[in-house]
Design an enzyme around this catalytic site. Sequence first.
Site, mmCIF file in Angstrom:
data_model
loop_
_atom_site.group_PDB
_atom_site.id
_atom_site.type_symbol
_atom_site.label_atom_id
_atom_site.label_comp_id
_atom_site.label_asym_id
_atom_site.label_seq_id
_atom_site.Cartn_x
_atom_site.Cartn_y
_atom_site.Cartn_z
ATOM 1 N N GLU A 28 -4.076 2.180 -7.130
ATOM 2 C CA GLU A 28 -4.561 3.133 -6.256
ATOM 3 C C GLU A 28 -3.593 4.348 -6.364
ATOM 4 O OE1 GLU A 28 -6.822 1.038 -2.708
ATOM 5 O OE2 GLU A 28 -4.603 1.639 -2.088
ATOM 6 N N HIS A 39 0.798 -1.073 0.170
ATOM 7 C CA HIS A 39 -0.003 0.025 0.036
ATOM 8 C C HIS A 39 0.933 1.229 0.009
ATOM 9 C CE1 HIS A 39 -2.623 3.069 1.305
ATOM 10 N NE2 HIS A 39 -3.735 2.353 0.794
HETATM 11 O O1 LIG Z 1 -6.193 3.330 0.584
HETATM 12 C C1 LIG Z 1 -7.376 3.071 0.162
HETATM 13 C C2 LIG Z 1 -7.573 1.623 0.164
HETATM 14 O O2 LIG Z 1 -6.527 0.818 0.444
HETATM 15 C C3 LIG Z 1 -8.450 4.001 -0.199
HETATM 16 O O3 LIG Z 1 -8.599 4.955 1.048
HETATM 17 P P1 LIG Z 1 -9.731 6.095 0.914
HETATM 18 O O4 LIG Z 1 -10.868 4.927 0.247
HETATM 19 O O5 LIG Z 1 -9.627 6.246 2.148
HETATM 20 O O6 LIG Z 1 -9.148 6.890 -0.018
#
Ligand SMILES: O=C(CO)COP(=O)(O)O
Length: 241
Positions: free
Chosen positions: A166, A96
């Site tokens: 992401e 992440h």
């Molecule tokens: O990091 C995330 C999921 O791993 C996404 O976070 P948010 O949906 O709070 O932006």
Amino acid sequence: MSRWIGTSFKMTKTRSEAASYAARVRAAVGDGIDGVQPFLIPSATAVSVVADTLGPGSPVLTGVQNAHWDDEGAWTGEISVPQAADAGARLVEIGHSERRAHFAETDDTVRLKTAAALRHGLTPLVCVGESAAARDAGRGADVVRAQAEAALEGQSDPGAVLLAYEPVWAIGEHGRPPRPEEIAPALAALAELPARAVLYGGSVDLRNAPWLLELPGVQGLFVGRAAWDVDAFLDLVALGL
Ligand SMILES: O=C(CO)COP(=O)(O)O
């Protein structure tokens, strides 16, 4: 093919809060929902209580937010993939952007952790995403492709790996929701790789989830803040139908 709809609790919720949440999800999902694969990724302290609440063979998968590449040893503060499996996890989140930024996660550690998850029969959920600077320089898709290729390189079964796209600039309270044209190039790049599925994450909520789910190359959603309320999570799961 199922749509993956899941949430990471990040560093929120006590064990009893996580158990109540899991119990609500279990009750709503019953024996499973055709076309949707829900998953919950609590803090390490709550993994076993969530997995136990969901029950053995549950249609809702439990994951861990991180696991070490070694099976055991002197790695203070870490948990191993076998320990995660023992607690009931079937998914291992890896790489992440918060871990890459704050805990020295690199493409090399991501690859080692992905191998560890596969070695023990757990599903790696590898997160990739470009910074705002890389996006603005027109390098977003290249950065994302390189991160994903590094994770998949040399793996015994790359086709078992889940990828979560992401964008760093879209995640968390300082992030903003993407426009479709901002994320399409990276999604197209990831679609060429031999992964099991590609999820999108970063400022997903009930307003943008419907169009995000329809974007080419998106086979699921990985949600943070907007899913920490269980009713909102269940609404998101229903959107995946
Ligand atoms: O990091 C995330 C999921 O791993 C996404 O976070 P948010 O949906 O709070 O932006």
